[in-house]
Structure formats: C-alpha cells, structure tokens
Design an enzyme around this catalytic site. Structure first.
Site, mmCIF file in Angstrom:
data_model
loop_
_atom_site.group_PDB
_atom_site.id
_atom_site.type_symbol
_atom_site.label_atom_id
_atom_site.label_comp_id
_atom_site.label_asym_id
_atom_site.label_seq_id
_atom_site.Cartn_x
_atom_site.Cartn_y
_atom_site.Cartn_z
ATOM 1 N N CYS A 86 0.861 -1.179 0.000
ATOM 2 C CA CYS A 86 0.000 0.000 0.000
ATOM 3 C C CYS A 86 0.900 1.232 0.000
ATOM 4 C CB CYS A 86 -0.881 0.063 1.235
ATOM 5 S SG CYS A 86 -1.109 -1.492 2.117
ATOM 6 N N GLU A 146 -4.826 9.218 7.304
ATOM 7 C CA GLU A 146 -4.968 8.979 5.868
ATOM 8 C C GLU A 146 -6.266 9.620 5.383
ATOM 9 O OE1 GLU A 146 -2.986 7.858 3.727
ATOM 10 O OE2 GLU A 146 -1.666 6.324 4.571
ATOM 11 N N GLU A 148 -7.657 9.489 1.418
ATOM 12 C CA GLU A 148 -7.170 9.155 0.088
ATOM 13 C C GLU A 148 -8.221 8.427 -0.744
ATOM 14 O OE1 GLU A 148 -3.684 6.956 1.307
ATOM 15 O OE2 GLU A 148 -4.770 5.067 1.332
#
Length: 227
Positions: A86, A146, A148
């Site tokens: 990732c 995060e 995204e």
C-alpha cells in the site's frame, strides 16, 4: 495540534516524508501536489486535503494472498497487518499517467520492489488488474492519518520476496479461511489491521477472491466507493 518530534521517528521514514504525492479532489481529479508529510497530517486532512493512493493484493498460484505486517518504524499505522503493498503514486510524469491507471501501476511496481524486494522484471504492468477505487479517511494517532482515494490492484503470480525490514516486520501467505481467523483476532483486539485493509476485507475482498479467474464483472473505473 500535538507537536511533531522528529527525533522519535525513524530516519529513513522521515526522508520519505519529502516525497511529493498527488493532490486530488473527491472525484479523483488532480488539483496539485504536496509532500507526503503534509498529506498525512491530521490538521491538513481536517481541512479536506486528499491524495491518490493504491493497494496491491498479490496472490500466488495457489490463490493465497500475501499479507504484510508494517514495521514498527512506519509513521502511520506501525505494526498493523495489511494487504500486500500500500503506498502512493508520486507527482512525476510516469506515475501521473491516468490511462488504464498506468501511473498507479508504475508506482505499485516501484513500491513492490522497495518494500518486498520483488524484482521489477517479475511485475509486468499488464498483469496487474485495476479493479476500482475506494475513498476513505482514517486517523493513525493524534498527529497522523490517511485521507485518500485508493486504487485497487490485483496481481496473481509467484514472485521472489526479499522484504526491507525498515518497511515490513513480517509477512505470510494466507487462505480465505486463514484471513477470516485474522479478522476474528482483530475483532477481539488481539492484532491490529490498517483501516483501509479492514474496509476492503469487510466489504469487497472475499467476493473478488472467489472470482480471481473472472474479475472482469468487478472492474468499475467509473465509480468511487465512498466508505
């Protein structure tokens, strides 16, 4: 906002914070670029900063999925178990190409080498299946998080592994039943999973896994799944 004490962070991982990620809007249109550091600070995420990312699901020819445990040196979600690889495409011409997500695939090839030591020649971009995109937001701690749009890439082949211990604490191939046991352990609080992997595992993964030979019905490059 809590103060960032760089002396507590791994030197190599701090260097990676200078990489330039691709800024996007909620529909995955490029609107600029910013450092990995700025993209992952909660104070910027709270203001709406979104970047482009990818998640690779690498299966061997026995249809077992490669999982990794992120190293304790990682700045976000250290020690968490997650899918094979990732990361983020960078703001350069090769990784910005949007046709068939070729830029994202090049980024995935780069990071599979950097994290797992998979030789570049073992990862053919044309063998990667770009399925769909997932939009999510999650905090790692009081400072980092995060936000995204995550491109989902499937790859099935046997590869050579030589993981970088600065990136990966452990790894293993698992069957569907073994992953179900891991999800039960996570639910009991015995291990930690990254939030994106848990989202994907809960909502999509097993359906896709059941159809590794027939993924075309699940390819959707128009929809962004908002989780």
């Amino acid at each position: 906002m809590p103060e960032i004490n760089a002396s507590n962070l791994d030197e190599k991982q701090v260097q990676l914070l200078a990489e330039m990620c691709i800024l996007i809007d909620e529909n995955d249109n490029k609107i600029g670029a910013d450092t990995k550091k700025n993209c992952h600070l909660n104070e910027n995420i709270d203001k709406g900063l979104i970047h482009r990312a990818f998640s690779v699901f690498l299966f061997n020819t026995e249809n077992k999925l490669l999982l990794q445990q992120r190293s304790d040196a990682k700045i976000t979600f250290p020690g968490c178990f997650t899918n094979s690889c990732c990361s983020h495409p960078l703001n350069n011409p090769g990784e910005l190409e949007e046709n068939d997500a070729m830029g994202v695939k090049r980024a995935a090839q780069r990071r599979l080498k950097a994290e797992l030591g998979i030789p570049l020649e073992e990862v053919d971009l044309n063998e990667m299946n770009y399925l769909t995109r997932i939009y999510y937001k999650a905090q790692s701690d009081g400072i980092w998080g995060e936000h995204e749009i995550d491109y989902i890439l499937f790859l099935r082949k046997n590869v050579t592994l030589n993981p970088d211990p600065n990136e990966i604490k452990s790894y293993c191939y698992v069957s569907k039943e073994e992953l179900k046991e891991i999800l039960k352990k996570e639910a009991r609080g015995e291990i930690k999973l990254t939030p994106w992997f848990k989202i994907i595992a809960d909502a999509f993964l097993f359906k896709w896994w059941d159809n590794l030979n027939h993924l075309s019905p699940f390819v959707d490059h128009e929809k962004i799944h908002r989780m």
